[in-house]
Design a protein around this motif. Structure first.
Motif, PDB file in Angstrom:
ATOM      1  N   VAL A 290       0.843  -1.191   0.000  1.00 61.99           N
ATOM      2  CA  VAL A 290       0.000   0.000   0.000  1.00 61.99           C
ATOM      3  C   VAL A 290       0.883   1.247   0.000  1.00 61.99           C
ATOM      4  O   VAL A 290       1.649   1.477   0.942  1.00 61.99           O
ATOM      5  N   GLY A 291       0.753   2.046  -1.041  1.00 54.45           N
ATOM      6  CA  GLY A 291       1.423   3.344  -1.081  1.00 54.45           C
ATOM      7  C   GLY A 291       0.445   4.405  -0.610  1.00 54.45           C
ATOM      8  O   GLY A 291      -0.692   4.461  -1.080  1.00 54.45           O
ATOM      9  N   ALA A 292       0.853   5.256   0.319  1.00 51.71           N
ATOM     10  CA  ALA A 292      -0.074   6.222   0.888  1.00 51.71           C
ATOM     11  C   ALA A 292       0.600   7.562   1.102  1.00 51.71           C
ATOM     12  O   ALA A 292       1.770   7.632   1.489  1.00 51.71           O
ATOM     13  N   GLY A 293      -0.160   8.624   0.861  1.00 51.56           N
ATOM     14  CA  GLY A 293       0.317   9.964   1.124  1.00 51.56           C
ATOM     15  C   GLY A 293       0.402  10.228   2.620  1.00 51.56           C
ATOM     16  O   GLY A 293      -0.147   9.482   3.440  1.00 51.56           O
ATOM     17  N   PHE A 294       1.075  11.313   2.972  1.00 52.59           N
ATOM     18  CA  PHE A 294       1.354  11.601   4.376  1.00 52.59           C
ATOM     19  C   PHE A 294       0.080  11.667   5.213  1.00 52.59           C
ATOM     20  O   PHE A 294      -0.016  11.068   6.282  1.00 52.59           O
ATOM     21  N   ALA A 295      -0.910  12.424   4.755  1.00 59.57           N
ATOM     22  CA  ALA A 295      -2.123  12.611   5.555  1.00 59.57           C
ATOM     23  C   ALA A 295      -2.875  11.303   5.735  1.00 59.57           C
ATOM     24  O   ALA A 295      -3.450  11.047   6.792  1.00 59.57           O
TER      25      ALA A 295
ATOM     26  N   ARG B   2      -1.474   8.253   5.798  1.00 55.63           N
ATOM     27  CA  ARG B   2      -0.709   7.433   6.752  1.00 55.63           C
ATOM     28  C   ARG B   2      -0.899   7.943   8.175  1.00 55.63           C
ATOM     29  O   ARG B   2      -0.963   7.150   9.116  1.00 55.63           O
ATOM     30  N   LYS B   3      -1.006   9.246   8.331  1.00 50.39           N
ATOM     31  CA  LYS B   3      -1.054   9.838   9.658  1.00 50.39           C
ATOM     32  C   LYS B   3      -2.430   9.722  10.293  1.00 50.39           C
ATOM     33  O   LYS B   3      -2.549   9.464  11.499  1.00 50.39           O
TER      34      LYS B   3
ATOM     35  N   ASP C 279       0.352  -2.208  -4.839  1.00 48.09           N
ATOM     36  CA  ASP C 279      -0.897  -2.855  -5.236  1.00 48.09           C
ATOM     37  C   ASP C 279      -2.080  -1.905  -5.094  1.00 48.09           C
ATOM     38  O   ASP C 279      -3.072  -2.008  -5.823  1.00 48.09           O
ATOM     39  N   ILE C 280      -1.978  -0.983  -4.152  1.00 50.05           N
ATOM     40  CA  ILE C 280      -3.049  -0.030  -3.860  1.00 50.05           C
ATOM     41  C   ILE C 280      -2.402   1.308  -3.526  1.00 50.05           C
ATOM     42  O   ILE C 280      -1.338   1.358  -2.900  1.00 50.05           O
ATOM     43  N   LEU C 281      -3.057   2.389  -3.934  1.00 51.09           N
ATOM     44  CA  LEU C 281      -2.624   3.725  -3.554  1.00 51.09           C
ATOM     45  C   LEU C 281      -3.746   4.433  -2.808  1.00 51.09           C
ATOM     46  O   LEU C 281      -4.910   4.356  -3.204  1.00 51.09           O
ATOM     47  N   PHE C 282      -3.395   5.111  -1.735  1.00 50.48           N
ATOM     48  CA  PHE C 282      -4.271   6.073  -1.084  1.00 50.48           C
ATOM     49  C   PHE C 282      -3.564   7.416  -1.202  1.00 50.48           C
ATOM     50  O   PHE C 282      -2.514   7.626  -0.581  1.00 50.48           O
ATOM     51  N   MET C 283      -4.137   8.339  -1.958  1.00 51.93           N
ATOM     52  CA  MET C 283      -3.420   9.575  -2.227  1.00 51.93           C
ATOM     53  C   MET C 283      -4.377  10.688  -2.619  1.00 51.93           C
ATOM     54  O   MET C 283      -5.547  10.449  -2.936  1.00 51.93           O
ATOM     55  N   GLY C 284      -3.869  11.893  -2.582  1.00 48.57           N
ATOM     56  CA  GLY C 284      -4.616  13.055  -3.011  1.00 48.57           C
ATOM     57  C   GLY C 284      -4.163  13.506  -4.382  1.00 48.57           C
ATOM     58  O   GLY C 284      -3.307  12.877  -5.003  1.00 48.57           O
ATOM     59  N   ALA C 285      -4.755  14.624  -4.823  1.00 40.54           N
ATOM     60  CA  ALA C 285      -4.416  15.228  -6.114  1.00 40.54           C
ATOM     61  C   ALA C 285      -4.587  14.256  -7.272  1.00 40.54           C
ATOM     62  O   ALA C 285      -3.937  14.365  -8.296  1.00 40.54           O
TER      63      ALA C 285
END
Length: 287
Positions: free
Chosen positions: A31-36, A38-39, A78-84
């Motif tokens: 899982v790739g995730a942006g800072f917010a 993950r936090k 496999d999965i991304l959680f991200m903005g923009a």
């Protein structure tokens, strides 16, 4: 090469998931995730998923916004959680926007820029030229909405006097100086004494979109379908989703058959998603 890596990752997942007798073994999802994410939100999401799938293993990693979609296509994620996500070309991927995100010009509490608030409750755009700019390179994709609006108002984009890749250091610099920066609310909410506050600029900025992205061949996996449901549940219930990110999109459809689950009535001013299956029926206003 990219296709080969993608197939190789799919094969690794298939081999890991099944015993020779067909029973389910452990399954590891990268899982790739942006800072917010993950936090604030991802911990609750993954813990609830492991309650529902005890054999599910998560490998949670930070991501580079500029390369994350390629990393996903080629199996490094496999999965991304991200903005923009509305600013990237994602038409070949399964995209599920879940939250609207607003970038803000921010400054410390007590910053002199707040003394320039006019009778309309806004700070004139020209005021930003009187203070040094900090570019937070930990979140390079954020800020384009504000920068574009400032360009429209001023005819140029303010240039940073300092760049910093570490968020904590960036917040400390903002708290101790007259620097200003562009950040989403979620990245400034924990700062205190003094707080980091949004500057009410007299310009119009658009919304961005944040959510979950994965490879379309994974759409029918029960873990993916359940992950969408759990994410929606956490986002709906979490105060962090509304107070730190923005508005949770309405009518999130967790049916993965069309590789799209999008708010059909996003806020006025929301940005456009990339072309293709990711934006079926998505017609934002105010672009």
């Amino acid at each position: 090469m990219a296709i080969a890596k993608r197939v190789e990752r799919l094969w690794e997942l298939a081999e890991e998931e099944l015993h020779p007798d067909g029973s389910v073994e452990r399954l590891t999802l990268r899982v790739g995730a942006g800072f917010a994410w993950r936090k604030r939100l991802l911990p609750e999401i993954v813990l609830e998923m492991q309650n529902r799938f005890p054999a599910l293993v998560f490998d949670i990693l930070s991501l580079d916004y500029s390369t994350a979609p390629t990393d996903l296509r080629e199996g490094r994620f496999d999965i991304l959680f991200m903005g923009a996500m509305d600013r990237l070309e994602l038409s070949d991927l399964a995209v599920h926007p879940m939250i609207t995100v607003t970038d803000r010009l921010v400054a410390r509490e007590g910053h002199p820029i707040f003394e320039e608030i006019a009778a309309n409750g806004k700070v004139p755009a020209i005021s930003v030229t009187r203070y040094p700019w900090l570019e937070v390179s930990a979140a390079p994709i954020f800020g384009t909405q504000v920068q574009d609006a400032l360009f429209g108002a001023l005819g140029f984009r303010p240039r940073p006097m300092m760049t910093c890749e570490n968020l904590d250091t960036s917040l400390a610099i903002l708290q101790r100086s007259e620097y200003i920066a562009i950040l989403p609310d979620a990245m400034t909410s924990d700062a205190g004494a003094p707080r980091i506050l949004p500057v009410p600029l007299d310009i119009h900025t658009n919304f961005g979109l944040a959510g979950m992205i994965y490879r379309p061949e994974m759409a029918d996996w029960p873990q993916i379908k359940e992950l969408l449901k759990v994410s929606e549940l956490v986002l709906t219930q979490s105060r962090a989703a509304t107070s730190l990110f923005g508005k949770v999109t309405e009518n999130v459809n967790t049916d993965t058959s069309h590789h799209s689950s999008i708010n059909r009535n996003p806020p006025v001013g929301s940005s456009r998603l990339s072309r293709g299956n990711t934006c079926q029926g998505f017609r934002p206003k105010g672009i």
